[in-house]
Design a protein around this motif. Structure first.
Motif, PDB file in Angstrom:
ATOM      1  N   LEU A   1     -12.675   4.851  14.686  1.00 32.80           N
ATOM      2  CA  LEU A   1     -12.089   4.778  13.358  1.00 32.80           C
ATOM      3  C   LEU A   1     -10.652   4.278  13.479  1.00 32.80           C
ATOM      4  O   LEU A   1     -10.028   4.414  14.538  1.00 32.80           O
ATOM      5  CB  LEU A   1     -12.106   6.169  12.700  1.00 32.80           C
ATOM      6  N   PRO A   2     -10.096   3.684  12.414  1.00 34.47           N
ATOM      7  CA  PRO A   2      -8.719   3.173  12.467  1.00 34.47           C
ATOM      8  C   PRO A   2      -7.731   4.249  12.885  1.00 34.47           C
ATOM      9  O   PRO A   2      -7.846   5.407  12.463  1.00 34.47           O
ATOM     10  CB  PRO A   2      -8.466   2.713  11.020  1.00 34.47           C
ATOM     11  N   GLY A   3      -6.773   3.863  13.703  1.00 37.00           N
ATOM     12  CA  GLY A   3      -5.776   4.801  14.179  1.00 37.00           C
ATOM     13  C   GLY A   3      -4.640   5.010  13.189  1.00 37.00           C
ATOM     14  O   GLY A   3      -4.664   4.518  12.055  1.00 37.00           O
ATOM     15  N   PHE A   4      -3.632   5.719  13.645  1.00 41.21           N
ATOM     16  CA  PHE A   4      -2.511   6.125  12.799  1.00 41.21           C
ATOM     17  C   PHE A   4      -1.840   4.945  12.101  1.00 41.21           C
ATOM     18  O   PHE A   4      -1.662   4.931  10.882  1.00 41.21           O
ATOM     19  CB  PHE A   4      -1.493   6.883  13.659  1.00 41.21           C
ATOM     20  N   PHE A   5      -1.468   3.940  12.869  1.00 42.44           N
ATOM     21  CA  PHE A   5      -0.698   2.830  12.303  1.00 42.44           C
ATOM     22  C   PHE A   5      -1.541   1.964  11.362  1.00 42.44           C
ATOM     23  O   PHE A   5      -1.048   1.499  10.330  1.00 42.44           O
ATOM     24  CB  PHE A   5      -0.113   1.983  13.437  1.00 42.44           C
ATOM     25  N   THR A   6      -2.808   1.772  11.698  1.00 36.41           N
ATOM     26  CA  THR A   6      -3.685   0.992  10.818  1.00 36.41           C
ATOM     27  C   THR A   6      -3.898   1.722   9.504  1.00 36.41           C
ATOM     28  O   THR A   6      -3.868   1.114   8.425  1.00 36.41           O
ATOM     29  CB  THR A   6      -5.047   0.755  11.501  1.00 36.41           C
ATOM     30  N   TYR A   7      -4.098   3.023   9.580  1.00 38.61           N
ATOM     31  CA  TYR A   7      -4.297   3.829   8.383  1.00 38.61           C
ATOM     32  C   TYR A   7      -3.026   3.834   7.533  1.00 38.61           C
ATOM     33  O   TYR A   7      -3.076   3.702   6.302  1.00 38.61           O
ATOM     34  CB  TYR A   7      -4.660   5.266   8.783  1.00 38.61           C
ATOM     35  N   ALA A   8      -1.883   3.968   8.182  1.00 35.47           N
ATOM     36  CA  ALA A   8      -0.609   3.968   7.458  1.00 35.47           C
ATOM     37  C   ALA A   8      -0.385   2.635   6.761  1.00 35.47           C
ATOM     38  O   ALA A   8       0.106   2.590   5.614  1.00 35.47           O
ATOM     39  CB  ALA A   8       0.541   4.261   8.425  1.00 35.47           C
ATOM     40  N   ARG A   9      -0.737   1.552   7.422  1.00 37.31           N
ATOM     41  CA  ARG A   9      -0.586   0.229   6.818  1.00 37.31           C
ATOM     42  C   ARG A   9      -1.469   0.096   5.575  1.00 37.31           C
ATOM     43  O   ARG A   9      -1.061  -0.489   4.567  1.00 37.31           O
ATOM     44  CB  ARG A   9      -0.923  -0.845   7.848  1.00 37.31           C
ATOM     45  N   HIS A  10      -2.666   0.655   5.624  1.00 32.99           N
ATOM     46  CA  HIS A  10      -3.564   0.621   4.462  1.00 32.99           C
ATOM     47  C   HIS A  10      -2.959   1.392   3.289  1.00 32.99           C
ATOM     48  O   HIS A  10      -3.017   0.939   2.144  1.00 32.99           O
ATOM     49  CB  HIS A  10      -4.914   1.226   4.841  1.00 32.99           C
ATOM     50  N   ILE A  11      -2.370   2.546   3.569  1.00 30.85           N
ATOM     51  CA  ILE A  11      -1.760   3.355   2.505  1.00 30.85           C
ATOM     52  C   ILE A  11      -0.613   2.595   1.863  1.00 30.85           C
ATOM     53  O   ILE A  11      -0.452   2.594   0.632  1.00 30.85           O
ATOM     54  CB  ILE A  11      -1.272   4.703   3.072  1.00 30.85           C
ATOM     55  N   VAL A  12       0.193   1.918   2.674  1.00 32.08           N
ATOM     56  CA  VAL A  12       1.311   1.136   2.143  1.00 32.08           C
ATOM     57  C   VAL A  12       0.794  -0.004   1.271  1.00 32.08           C
ATOM     58  O   VAL A  12       1.368  -0.303   0.206  1.00 32.08           O
ATOM     59  CB  VAL A  12       2.185   0.591   3.296  1.00 32.08           C
ATOM     60  N   GLU A  13      -0.289  -0.641   1.682  1.00 32.91           N
ATOM     61  CA  GLU A  13      -0.863  -1.731   0.898  1.00 32.91           C
ATOM     62  C   GLU A  13      -1.369  -1.245  -0.455  1.00 32.91           C
ATOM     63  O   GLU A  13      -1.282  -1.956  -1.460  1.00 32.91           O
ATOM     64  CB  GLU A  13      -2.006  -2.383   1.678  1.00 32.91           C
ATOM     65  N   VAL A  14      -1.893  -0.034  -0.498  1.00 30.52           N
ATOM     66  CA  VAL A  14      -2.455   0.507  -1.731  1.00 30.52           C
ATOM     67  C   VAL A  14      -1.390   1.155  -2.607  1.00 30.52           C
ATOM     68  O   VAL A  14      -1.345   0.948  -3.824  1.00 30.52           O
ATOM     69  CB  VAL A  14      -3.560   1.541  -1.412  1.00 30.52           C
ATOM     70  N   ASP A  15      -0.510   1.942  -1.982  1.00 26.81           N
ATOM     71  CA  ASP A  15       0.434   2.787  -2.725  1.00 26.81           C
ATOM     72  C   ASP A  15       1.894   2.388  -2.563  1.00 26.81           C
ATOM     73  O   ASP A  15       2.757   2.970  -3.223  1.00 26.81           O
ATOM     74  CB  ASP A  15       0.282   4.238  -2.252  1.00 26.81           C
ATOM     75  N   GLY A  16       2.176   1.467  -1.682  1.00 28.15           N
ATOM     76  CA  GLY A  16       3.561   1.179  -1.363  1.00 28.15           C
ATOM     77  C   GLY A  16       4.089   2.185  -0.355  1.00 28.15           C
ATOM     78  O   GLY A  16       3.409   3.146   0.002  1.00 28.15           O
ATOM     79  N   LYS A  17       5.302   1.968   0.101  1.00 28.62           N
ATOM     80  CA  LYS A  17       5.876   2.860   1.112  1.00 28.62           C
ATOM     81  C   LYS A  17       6.042   4.284   0.606  1.00 28.62           C
ATOM     82  O   LYS A  17       5.962   5.240   1.377  1.00 28.62           O
ATOM     83  CB  LYS A  17       7.227   2.311   1.572  1.00 28.62           C
ATOM     84  N   ARG A  18       6.245   4.448  -0.691  1.00 26.66           N
ATOM     85  CA  ARG A  18       6.388   5.797  -1.251  1.00 26.66           C
ATOM     86  C   ARG A  18       5.097   6.594  -1.105  1.00 26.66           C
ATOM     87  O   ARG A  18       5.114   7.826  -1.070  1.00 26.66           O
ATOM     88  CB  ARG A  18       6.787   5.717  -2.720  1.00 26.66           C
ATOM     89  N   GLY A  19       3.981   5.880  -1.017  1.00 31.28           N
ATOM     90  CA  GLY A  19       2.704   6.561  -0.877  1.00 31.28           C
ATOM     91  C   GLY A  19       2.589   7.373   0.392  1.00 31.28           C
ATOM     92  O   GLY A  19       1.815   8.334   0.465  1.00 31.28           O
ATOM     93  N   LEU A  20       3.356   6.998   1.415  1.00 28.31           N
ATOM     94  CA  LEU A  20       3.330   7.738   2.667  1.00 28.31           C
ATOM     95  C   LEU A  20       3.939   9.126   2.533  1.00 28.31           C
ATOM     96  O   LEU A  20       3.752   9.976   3.408  1.00 28.31           O
ATOM     97  CB  LEU A  20       4.083   6.959   3.754  1.00 28.31           C
ATOM     98  N   PHE A  21       4.673   9.350   1.440  1.00 26.58           N
ATOM     99  CA  PHE A  21       5.392  10.613   1.275  1.00 26.58           C
ATOM    100  C   PHE A  21       4.809  11.465   0.152  1.00 26.58           C
ATOM    101  O   PHE A  21       5.486  12.324  -0.400  1.00 26.58           O
ATOM    102  CB  PHE A  21       6.874  10.330   1.012  1.00 26.58           C
ATOM    103  N   ARG A  22       3.556  11.238  -0.181  1.00 31.09           N
ATOM    104  CA  ARG A  22       2.881  12.084  -1.166  1.00 31.09           C
ATOM    105  C   ARG A  22       2.920  13.540  -0.716  1.00 31.09           C
ATOM    106  O   ARG A  22       2.646  13.855   0.440  1.00 31.09           O
ATOM    107  CB  ARG A  22       1.415  11.671  -1.312  1.00 31.09           C
ATOM    108  N   GLY A  23       3.237  14.424  -1.635  1.00 28.68           N
ATOM    109  CA  GLY A  23       3.214  15.852  -1.341  1.00 28.68           C
ATOM    110  C   GLY A  23       4.327  16.332  -0.452  1.00 28.68           C
ATOM    111  O   GLY A  23       4.322  17.494  -0.013  1.00 28.68           O
ATOM    112  N   LEU A  24       5.313  15.466  -0.164  1.00 32.25           N
ATOM    113  CA  LEU A  24       6.371  15.854   0.774  1.00 32.25           C
ATOM    114  C   LEU A  24       7.273  16.939   0.205  1.00 32.25           C
ATOM    115  O   LEU A  24       7.630  17.887   0.909  1.00 32.25           O
ATOM    116  CB  LEU A  24       7.204  14.624   1.151  1.00 32.25           C
ATOM    117  N   THR A  25       7.632  16.833  -1.083  1.00 32.17           N
ATOM    118  CA  THR A  25       8.562  17.808  -1.675  1.00 32.17           C
ATOM    119  C   THR A  25       8.022  19.229  -1.624  1.00 32.17           C
ATOM    120  O   THR A  25       8.700  20.131  -1.108  1.00 32.17           O
ATOM    121  CB  THR A  25       8.913  17.416  -3.122  1.00 32.17           C
ATOM    122  N   PRO A  26       6.802  19.493  -2.150  1.00 27.98           N
ATOM    123  CA  PRO A  26       6.298  20.867  -2.038  1.00 27.98           C
ATOM    124  C   PRO A  26       6.098  21.313  -0.595  1.00 27.98           C
ATOM    125  O   PRO A  26       6.237  22.504  -0.286  1.00 27.98           O
ATOM    126  CB  PRO A  26       4.963  20.820  -2.793  1.00 27.98           C
TER     127      PRO A  26
END
Length: 274
Positions: free
Chosen positions: A30-55
């Motif tokens: 399955l895709p590794g960390f960096f490939t998965y992170a790149r997909h999230i950025v493509e879908v959600d932008g860089k802010r998407g990597l920080f979902r749920g960070l505040t709580p």
């Protein structure tokens, strides 16, 4: 955090690739960390990597503050440091007292911080279904209280606490017996080796207790109205034991434990693809 949690719930939006293991056999990875992170950025932008960070940060802060408060309220009396075989009873009693004290602090801090942990998990898992049900920390608190009551803030708490307790006792007792029986006091580097024993035991035991973390995280989002917590991603679990049995039957009790070399399990191809 986001990539690991999405892999825990079984969300694999990218197809596996063919690779080879150490024996040279072809396997699906399955895709590794960096490939998965790149997909999230493509879908959600860089802010998407920080979902749920505040709580999650608030939860960690509450946990730290609570541990400090409990430690001050119930201080542990110092005992003389002993590690020789001749002092086995004394040293074992010391380990038991310290572990019991640490367990109490960990359990109280887990209870206090868990509600924000649940909110963090639900904010992150919204990536799967593109939901906006939990759009803010305070609105999420109101929504959970309205829909699930007080108990909604503590779903998944029991397996998390069990995992913490088992981890503490196994790690401390194993380190104690290894330092007592396996490390010779006459060895010049004995003190250095003993200082690293608990760390090494912690890494090993954390792998054994990972299923408790996985089950607790899955229960935090199960049947909460979000796509990742409902069929076909997951059954509606009646309890955390039901969840454990389901994952065990699927051979996925360690799903999401690694983000680098992730072999695709047989059922992986049946996971929904966005």
């Amino acid at each position: 955090l986001l990539m690991r949690f999405l892999s825990q719930v079984g969300h694999e939006p990218l197809p596996p690739t063919i690779g080879r293991n150490v024996l040279g056999r072809k396997v699906l990875y399955l895709p590794g960390f960096f490939t998965y992170a790149r997909h999230i950025v493509e879908v959600d932008g860089k802010r998407g990597l920080f979902r749920g960070l505040t709580p999650r940060l608030v939860s960690s802060t509450l946990s730290t503050i609570t541990r400090g408060s409990v430690k001050k309220a119930f201080p542990l009396e110092d005992m003389e440091h002993v590690c020789n075989k001749d002092d086995l009873k004394t040293s074992l009693r010391k380990v038991v007292r310290e572990t019991s004290h640490e367990m109490m602090m960990q359990c109280v801090s887990r209870v206090v911080s868990h509600p924000l942990y649940v909110i963090s998990m639900r904010c992150m898992v919204q990536f799967v279904g593109r939901e906006v049900k939990y759009s803010g920390m305070f609105s999420a608190i109101g929504r959970i209280f309205k829909e699930e009551g007080i108990l909604g803030f503590f779903v998944g708490l029991v397996p998390h606490i069990l995992g913490d307790v088992i981890f503490l006792w196994c790690c401390n007792l194993l380190a104690h017996f290894i330092n007592t029986y396996a490390v010779d006091d006459n060895f010049s580097q004995a003190s250095v080796i003993r200082s690293y024993t608990r760390f090494v035991m912690g890494v090993a035991v954390s792998m054994l207790t990972y299923p408790f973390l996985l089950v607790g995280d899955l229960m935090a989002v199960n049947n909460c109205g979000l796509r990742a917590g409902l069929p076909p991603y997951a059954p509606v679990f009646a309890s955390w034991i039901h969840c454990w049995r389901y994952l065990s039957a699927q051979g996925q009790l360690f799903r999401g434990s690694s983000l680098l070399f992730r072999r695709a399990p047989i059922p992986a191809a049946s996971f929904p693809i966005d």
